[in-house]
Design an enzyme around this catalytic site. Structure first.
Site, PDB file in Angstrom:
ATOM      1  N   CYS A 195       0.856  -1.155   0.062  1.00 38.45           N
ATOM      2  CA  CYS A 195      -0.087  -0.067   0.049  1.00 38.45           C
ATOM      3  C   CYS A 195       0.836   1.103   0.150  1.00 38.45           C
ATOM      4  O   CYS A 195       1.889   1.296   0.578  1.00 38.45           O
ATOM      5  CB  CYS A 195      -0.741   0.046   1.333  1.00 38.45           C
ATOM      6  SG  CYS A 195      -1.830   1.427   1.295  1.00 38.45           S
TER       7      CYS A 195
ATOM      8  N   HIS B 103      -8.940  -3.735  -2.167  1.00 35.18           N
ATOM      9  CA  HIS B 103      -8.181  -2.971  -1.490  1.00 35.18           C
ATOM     10  C   HIS B 103      -8.527  -1.540  -1.562  1.00 35.18           C
ATOM     11  O   HIS B 103      -8.698  -0.936  -0.673  1.00 35.18           O
ATOM     12  CB  HIS B 103      -6.489  -3.021  -1.993  1.00 35.18           C
ATOM     13  CG  HIS B 103      -5.674  -2.295  -1.161  1.00 35.18           C
ATOM     14  ND1 HIS B 103      -4.441  -2.895  -0.557  1.00 35.18           N
ATOM     15  CD2 HIS B 103      -5.521  -1.050  -1.346  1.00 35.18           C
ATOM     16  CE1 HIS B 103      -3.872  -1.909   0.019  1.00 35.18           C
ATOM     17  NE2 HIS B 103      -4.058  -0.634  -0.399  1.00 35.18           N
ATOM     18  N   GLU B 104      -8.737  -1.153  -2.644  1.00 32.15           N
ATOM     19  CA  GLU B 104      -9.125   0.274  -2.951  1.00 32.15           C
ATOM     20  C   GLU B 104     -10.439   0.562  -2.275  1.00 32.15           C
ATOM     21  O   GLU B 104     -10.506   1.693  -1.601  1.00 32.15           O
ATOM     22  CB  GLU B 104      -9.025   0.734  -4.231  1.00 32.15           C
ATOM     23  CG  GLU B 104      -7.714   0.792  -5.026  1.00 32.15           C
ATOM     24  CD  GLU B 104      -6.427   1.149  -4.075  1.00 32.15           C
ATOM     25  OE1 GLU B 104      -6.728   2.263  -3.505  1.00 32.15           O
ATOM     26  OE2 GLU B 104      -5.457   0.604  -4.188  1.00 32.15           O
TER      27      GLU B 104
ATOM     28  N   HIS C  41     -10.143   1.200   1.335  1.00 28.06           N
ATOM     29  CA  HIS C  41      -9.641   2.304   1.616  1.00 28.06           C
ATOM     30  C   HIS C  41     -11.021   3.302   1.751  1.00 28.06           C
ATOM     31  O   HIS C  41     -11.027   4.217   2.458  1.00 28.06           O
ATOM     32  CB  HIS C  41      -8.859   2.907   0.570  1.00 28.06           C
ATOM     33  CG  HIS C  41      -7.468   2.749   0.823  1.00 28.06           C
ATOM     34  ND1 HIS C  41      -6.761   3.192   1.873  1.00 28.06           N
ATOM     35  CD2 HIS C  41      -6.490   1.836   0.146  1.00 28.06           C
ATOM     36  CE1 HIS C  41      -5.469   2.753   1.779  1.00 28.06           C
ATOM     37  NE2 HIS C  41      -5.235   2.372   0.748  1.00 28.06           N
TER      38      HIS C  41
HETATM   39 ZN    ZN Z   1      -3.685   1.094  -0.148  1.00 27.34          ZN
END
Ligand code: ZN
Length: 188
Positions: free
Chosen positions: A106, A148-149, A152
């Protein structure tokens, strides 16, 4: 314009992004800057929180990546040519299938890579910069990046997805990074 990437320890990374209500010039400019910033850091994805804007918006580009992925639109495989970099506004990830375990990093956690379990295939639905809602299915690295995004955008970080032994083995480095970030921000 290359933007500064927010590091672990900054509270904005724990902030759920606000829904993007209209695709105005500010949103378009932010997308352009996020793509430039992602590329300059050789990342495959970047969320708006990571450049200090808590919105529901992320960019992804796995075209140059050396790990396998696939993308499907309307039941047909597509190469990503002409589609990437993807700008995903108000994205939703659903229909998780299967499982993949692989190294994940990341840009907000420099030099930290750990094995993370993710769904191998997901459905992603989002609005593009033209304001059109679209969706696709993806696997492999693209599915990993999308999960993953979108995490976030909801204030969830990849350390939350690590198994406890992995997280424990990184705890010293995570604490140091957090401290460094906080001292830069002038908070304790
Ligand atoms: Zn990340």
């Amino acid at each position: 314009m290359i933007l500064e990437i927010v590091k672990y320890g900054h509270p904005i990374l724990r902030t759920r992004g606000k829904k993007v209500e209209s695709i105005n010039d500010d949103v378009k400019a932010l997308a352009t800057d996020m793509i430039e910033t992602m590329r300059s850091s050789a990342g495959v994805g970047l969320a708006s929180q990571q450049v200090g804007k808590p919105l529901q918006m992320t960019v992804i580009d796995v075209m140059g990546a050396d790990r396998p992925w696939a993308m499907e639109i309307d039941g047909k495989p597509v190469t990503g040519e002409g589609l990437m970099p993807l700008v995903l506004i108000n994205p939703v990830v659903t229909e998780p299938q299967g499982e993949q375990i692989g190294g994940e990093g990341c840009l907000s956690f420099p030099e930290i890579v750990a094995d993370i379990k993710r769904a191998d295939r997901v459905r992603v639905e989002a609005t593009n910069l033209k304001g059109e809602r679209f969706h696709f299915y993806c696997t492999g690295l693209l599915a990993r990046a999308a999960q993953h995004e979108v995490d976030h955008l909801n204030g969830i970080l990849f350390i939350d997805r690590m198994d406890s032994a992995t997280k424990a083995s990184l705890s010293g480095r995570l604490k140091r990074l957090q401290k460094e970030t906080k001292s830069k921000l002038g908070v304790r």
